[in-house]
Design a protein around this motif. Structure first.
Motif, PDB file in Angstrom:
ATOM      1  N   ALA A 118       0.817  -1.242   0.111  1.00  0.00           N
ATOM      2  CA  ALA A 118       0.137  -0.150   0.087  1.00  0.00           C
ATOM      3  C   ALA A 118       0.789   1.230  -0.048  1.00  0.00           C
ATOM      4  CB  ALA A 118      -0.904   0.135   1.188  1.00  0.00           C
ATOM      5  N   LEU A 173      -4.976   0.777  -3.410  1.00  0.00           N
ATOM      6  CA  LEU A 173      -4.694  -0.259  -2.275  1.00  0.00           C
ATOM      7  C   LEU A 173      -4.783   0.267  -0.886  1.00  0.00           C
ATOM      8  CD1 LEU A 173      -4.645  -3.112  -1.591  1.00  0.00           C
ATOM      9  CD2 LEU A 173      -1.942  -3.226  -1.649  1.00  0.00           C
ATOM     10  N   ARG A 174      -4.018   1.582  -0.946  1.00  0.00           N
ATOM     11  CA  ARG A 174      -3.900   2.195   0.412  1.00  0.00           C
ATOM     12  C   ARG A 174      -5.224   2.641   0.915  1.00  0.00           C
ATOM     13  NH1 ARG A 174       0.273   5.204  -0.676  1.00  0.00           N
ATOM     14  NH2 ARG A 174      -0.743   6.857  -1.450  1.00  0.00           N
ATOM     15  N   LEU A 216      -7.343  -0.150   2.091  1.00  0.00           N
ATOM     16  CA  LEU A 216      -6.827  -0.760   3.456  1.00  0.00           C
ATOM     17  C   LEU A 216      -7.483   0.220   4.361  1.00  0.00           C
ATOM     18  CD1 LEU A 216      -5.105  -2.518   4.832  1.00  0.00           C
ATOM     19  CD2 LEU A 216      -3.268  -0.884   4.450  1.00  0.00           C
TER      20      LEU A 216
END
Length: 184
Positions: free
Chosen positions: A112, A118-119, A122
Motif C-alpha cells: 500500500a 490499495l491504500r 486498506l
C-alpha cells in the motif's frame, strides 16, 4: 410455469470465501506474502484464478478481505478503560500471531505504500471500522485513536518482521503499560 428445483451453480459465496480465505492465509504462512500469488492461492483453494479475480481485483484486495474475516470484531472486554485497552491489545497481538495473519497484514501494508488505490481500500475497509469502534468505545478523538492504532499495530508488525515471530507475552505486557500511560 414450473418452479425450478435446481440450485444455483457453484459453491455458496460464504463457503467459497471461507475456503479462499483459509487457502490465502495458509499460502502466506507457507510461502510468504510475495510467494502467495493469486495463482498459488487459487490452486490451494481448489478454484480457478478467474474465480478469484471475479471477486477481488487484486491480491491486495483479497488479502484485505481475508484480514477483515480473520480479525472479526474487536472483543471489548473489561470493566474500565485500562482493561478494555489491555484486552484489545492482547487480542490484536494474538491475531497477528496467527499463522499467515501477521505476514498478510505486513505485506499488504508494504504494498500500500506505493499503491494509492490499495491504500484507500486498506484505510476504508480495514482501518476505518476499527478506528470508529475504538473511538466510540474509548471516547477519544480520531487523531488519538490513529496514534493508538499506529503504535500498537506498528510495534506488533515490526516485531513480526524483525524476528519472524509474534511478540512475546512479556513484551506485549510492556507495550500495554506504555500505551496505558499515554491514554490514561
Amino acid at each position: 410455469m414450473r418452479a425450478s428445483t435446481s440450485s444455483a451453480a457453484g459453491r455458496p459465496r460464504s463457503d467459497l470465501n471461507a475456503t479462499v480465505f483459509a487457502a490465502t492465509l495458509r499460502s502466506v504462512h507457507e510461502l510468504g506474502y510475495a510467494g502467495a500469488t493469486m495463482d498459488r492461492i487459487a490452486v490451494a483453494a481448489g478454484v480457478a484464478k478467474t474465480t478469484l479475480y471475479r471477486r477481488w481485483p487484486s491480491k491486495g484486495a483479497l488479502i484485505i478481505d481475508c484480514l477483515i474475516d480473520a480479525f472479526g470484531r474487536i472483543p471489548f472486554e473489561g470493566v474500565d478503560r485500562d482493561e478494555v485497552l489491555s484486552s484489545g491489545i492482547r487480542w490484536l497481538a494474538d491475531k497477528i500471531g496467527e499463522p499467515g495473519v501477521g505476514a498478510a497484514l505486513a505485506g499488504v501494508f508494504s504494498d500500500a505504500v506505493n499503491d494509492p488505490a490499495l491504500r484507500a481500500i486498506l484505510a476504508s475497509r480495514l482501518q476505518a471500522p476499527y478506528r470508529l469502534a475504538l473511538q466510540a468505545e474509548l471516547g477519544e478523538p480520531p487523531h488519538r485513536i490513529r496514534l493508538l492504532m499506529d503504535v500498537v499495530t506498528g510495534t506488533l508488525i515490526h516485531r513480526m518482521g524483525m524476528t519472524g515471530e509474534p511478540m512475546a507475552d512479556a513484551d506485549v505486557a510492556a507495550l500495554i503499560e506504555m500505551v496505558l500511560r499515554t491514554f490514561r
